[in-house]
Design an enzyme around this catalytic site. Structure first.
Site: not given
Ligand code: GAL
Length: 812
Positions: A423, A499
């Site tokens: 991100e 993710e």
């Molecule tokens: C994502 C990020 C992670 C964590 C997660 C929590 O956007 O890549 O590191 O912050 O959100 O939902």
């Protein structure tokens, strides 16, 4: 417990040596430590006698105390769609990692090291390391997760005392999670001949794999001329399966191509490792020798999915942060192995090292236990997420940090993909595309065998800028509603859920009425384990399941997260005392939450899963609707409440929720017994499970993950303590204060109850149970024999367990 005492005992075992004929590896474990600035501490004659004795790996901040003021950030988190800045207290764990810390150690190098090459290696140092040897700075490394080393051959004094000093400094607003502090990974001195293999000098690949044979290519970088390299390849039992030798040297490289007949392929279900014993001769004299484990396996990314050894394999993955809960970030093999064992039982086959270089120990275990790994590098490039983050170092260090990541880890069969970032705000604009090209090319130059991904959250932007098309593997973080569009627009023919989910829950806590929604908060700062709460950018697990089940081109997912971690207590970022995450399927103590069983019901295809929630102790809720959910691999189940059938539920393909979970939404609470029977495809009862209303807390039940541990001063048994009634049923609301005593051949190390709001320190021998449970970590010392753990609490009978510490040649 007395921390000083514990540490000085450990001090006795310091500085372990590993000898071979040609190389020595000395673990630099025993250090003096000072938390704070001390301008003169690099000097040779500096008096460190009042400093604390510590054993490295060491995390100076995990001993606390938790403090709201540590790294308090008044920030607007843009990637979380926040519109105004608010005060974030536990964002980096509220533990005292900020500031300066100094380490010093004395080192005597024997006469035999005269004329040798000496390398001082660090697997990571948090952070902004400056390393001094005998009063002189020899170099530094800003990024706390990078592996780095120095050639100190002409700087170490032979047969005299040398002083190594390391200054570390962690800045405020430098991280989005708890980074830990100190020499938290191992430090070694390698002694070898000047004519030898270069450090990280071998590249082992398997370019041809057939049923009958595989070609194993070993490229070795060497120092010196007139060199011959000999290799013996051994199978997992130590039997020689191939030998080879080659004296053709091109520049500093010697290449061997070796045939292995009937190769056994590496995979998560069969993590078969071969060992290459490589020897370096100069004028027939043996000068160096190393053993490298490798796997024979083929990876391919296609429009039909990711193929491992020709078979489509969906990533059933989890993202993991590097902290180990109550141990902080100090690397411990037993803790890493336990984490991976829990994930094995889940049916998980993949790990993403979010958002930095994984420890070398974790990679070794992933090779041995069978996990596919995305090895990640950065959470930031040039554009900041946090003021003092990696953005400050990107231009100067990114290339070297990527080089070291790849060079140190490329022979691990577990790694199937590199990640250049997570991100990164550089997703916007053409400068970002340029940076991506640059980084991806470095990865390709260093390792042409694995593709590169970036976890992208700015999906619209990367579709427009071309960023997403440049990548080998387009990784989408959340944004499931954009999968179809991204698949259409991107040229790769597949999408990775780099993710997913970010569903939140607290173990054993349930909220009523049961509702699906995002950013839900409650006065007790806990999230509901009905598994229906998520963040504004994320979703419940089923939304990802549908994408993967309905599209071959979705390569699989990496769930945020496998385990809870210190820091980032969303949705309670601006509530105190929240200090650790709610995202894990498993809590900070390593105890599975309900959500674990939802994933297990689809990921673990070997074992049955049948799990009922919630618990059934709802004093005060009599007469109120208390839904019952069941997670099972079977399609159909029947619920009985106090002996009466509540009907059969069957999974429905056309309903998001009912496709994967079975729900009885109208059960009206009365104390008693819930029983569920799952039926197989022939309608026959396959397995059943019960949950009853527990009586009063009566005694403590202790269960160890391993009853026998190794007497090496590092191994740990994780003992789960449950508060139970007289019949042994868990008392799910018990919050009794428990006290721990360890005697015999071991020590109390830490405890953790998985409560994200707890401010009790892990290393003190007392803690409250949370939802009826906690975990006690008992560590071996160097003695063999029995270890007794006694747990006491008011109003309950003591619990006791006897463990054994035994000497073993084989490491765990
Ligand atoms: C994502 C990020 C992670 C964590 C997660 C929590 O956007 O890549 O590191 O912050 O959100 O939902």
């Amino acid at each position: 417990m007395n921390l000083k005492f514990y540490i000085s005992l450990l001090f006795l075992i310091a500085q372990t040596y590993l000898f071979s004929q040609t190389r020595e590896i000395q673990e630099l474990e025993s250090w003096k430590f000072y938390q704070g600035e001390n301008q003169n501490a690099y000097q040779t004659n500096f008096d460190d006698s009042s400093w604390q004795e510590v054993i490295v790996p060491h995390d100076w901040a995990i001993y606390g105390p938790f403090d709201k003021e540590v790294d308090k950030q008044v920030v607007k988190i843009e990637q979380n769609n926040e519109e105004k800045a608010t005060e974030k207290t536990g964002r980096t764990g509220a533990l005292p990692f900020i500031g300066t810390g100094w380490y010093r150690t004395k080192l005597k190098v024997p006469e035999s090291a005269q004329g040798k090459q000496l390398l001082l290696t660090f697997d990571g140092a948090m952070s902004n390391a400056e390393v001094f040897l005998n009063g002189k700075k020899i170099g530094g490394r800003p990024y706390g997760y990078s592996y780095f080393y120095f050639d100190v051959s002409d700087k170490l004094k032979i047969n005299e005392e040398n002083i190594i000093a390391v200054r570390l400094e962690n800045e405020p607003r430098s991280s989005r999670w708890y980074p830990g502090a100190g020499l938290y990974r191992k430090v070694q001195l390698i002694t070898k001949n000047p004519v030898s293999f270069q450090h990280w000098g071998h590249t082992i690949t398997t370019p041809i794999i057939d049923e009958d044979m595989a070609k194993v290519q070993i490229k070795s970088k060497v120092n010196g001329d007139n060199i011959c390299v000999e290799t013996i390849i051994k199978d997992i039992e130590g039997k020689t399966v191939a030998t080879n030798s080659n004296c053709q040297q091109f520049g500093d490289e010697i290449e061997q191509n070796i045939k292995v007949n009937n190769p056994e392929l590496w995979s998560p279900s069969n993590p078969y490792l071969y060992t290459a014993e490589v020897k370096l001769f100069q004028n027939e004299e043996l000068k160096d020798q190393q053993e490298i484990n490798f796997g024979i396996r083929e990876i391919e990314y296609t429009t039909e999915g990711f193929k491992l050894n020709g078979e489509v394999t969906k990533f059933k993955g989890v993202c993991l942060h590097h902290d180990l809960g109550p141990l902080g970030t100090a690397i411990n093999r037993a803790a890493l192995k336990r984490q991976l064992s829990i994930l094995k039982d889940l049916g998980c086959n993949a790990i993403r090292s979010a958002h930095n270089m994984p420890s070398l120990e974790q990679l070794e275990l992933c090779d041995e236990m069978g996990f596919l790994v995305i090895a990640e590098s950065f959470d930031e490039w040039k554009r900041p997420k946090v003021q003092n983050g990696y953005n400050k170092h990107f231009d100067k260090w990114a290339e070297r940090d990527v080089e070291n990541l790849v060079r140190a880890t490329k022979n691990h069969p577990s790694i199937v993909m590199w990640s250049a970032g997570n991100e990164v705000p550089d997703q916007h604009g053409s400068e970002g595309v340029k940076r991506l090209h640059w980084l991806q090319d470095i990865f390709h130059r260093e390792d042409p065998t694995r593709p590169v991904t970036v976890g992208m959250d700015q999906v619209k932007a990367v579709m427009e800028s071309g960023f997403g098309s440049v990548l080998d593997i387009p990784g989408l973080n959340y944004r499931v509603h954009l999968y179809d569009e991204a698949y259409e627009k991107f040229p790769q023919g597949f999408i990775l859920g780099s993710e997913t989910a970010s569903t939140v829950s607290s173990r054993g806590i349930y909220k009523f009425p049961v509702q699906k929604g995002y950013n839900m908060t409650y006065p007790d700062m806990q999230s509901s384990s009905y598994d229906l709460e998520y963040c504004s950018w994320s979703n419940i697990p089923e939304v990802d399941f549908v994408e993967q089940d309905d599209h071959d081109w979705v390569l699989g997912e990496f769930v945020w997260t496998g385990f809870d971690y210190l820091g980032e207590p969303t949705p309670y970022d601006n509530y105190w005392p929240s200090r650790s995450s709610y995202f894990g399927m498993v809590d900070l103590a390593g105890i599975p939450k309900d959500r674990y069983y939802l994933y297990r019901s689809r990921w673990n295809t070997e074992d049955e899963t049948l799990h009922i929630l919630p618990h059934w102790n709802w004093e005060g809720r009599e007469g109120e609707v208390t839904p019952v959910f069941v997670y099972t691999n079977y399609d159909k189940a029947e619920l009985f409440f106090n002996g009466k059938s509540q009907g059969i539920r069957e999974k429905k393909k056309d309903s998001l929720l009912e496709r994967y979970r079975l729900m009885w939404k109208d059960i009206v609470y009365e104390p008693g017994k819930l029983k569920v029977i799952a039926y197989d495809e022939n309608g026959e009862p396959a397995i059943e499970k019960e949950v009853v209303t527990a009586g009063k807390p009566h005694h403590l039940k202790l269960e160890a993950d391993r009853n026998t541990i190794i007497a090496d001063g590092e191994d740990i048994s994780f003992v789960t303590v449950s508060v139970v009634d007289k019949d042994g049923n868990l008392c799910p609301n018990a919050t009794i204060q428990l006290n721990f005593e360890v005697s015999g051949a071991g020590e109390y190390r830490a405890a953790c109850n998985g409560d994200p709001t707890s401010l009790e320190m892990f290393h003190l021998p007392t803690m409250k149970a949370f939802s009826g449970k906690l975990v006690v970590l008992v560590k071996s010392n160097e003695k063999t024999g029995k270890i007794d753990l006694k747990v006491k609490g008011k109003g309950v009978k003591d619990g006791k367990i006897t463990l054994t510490a035994e000497a073993k040649d084989s490491e765990i």
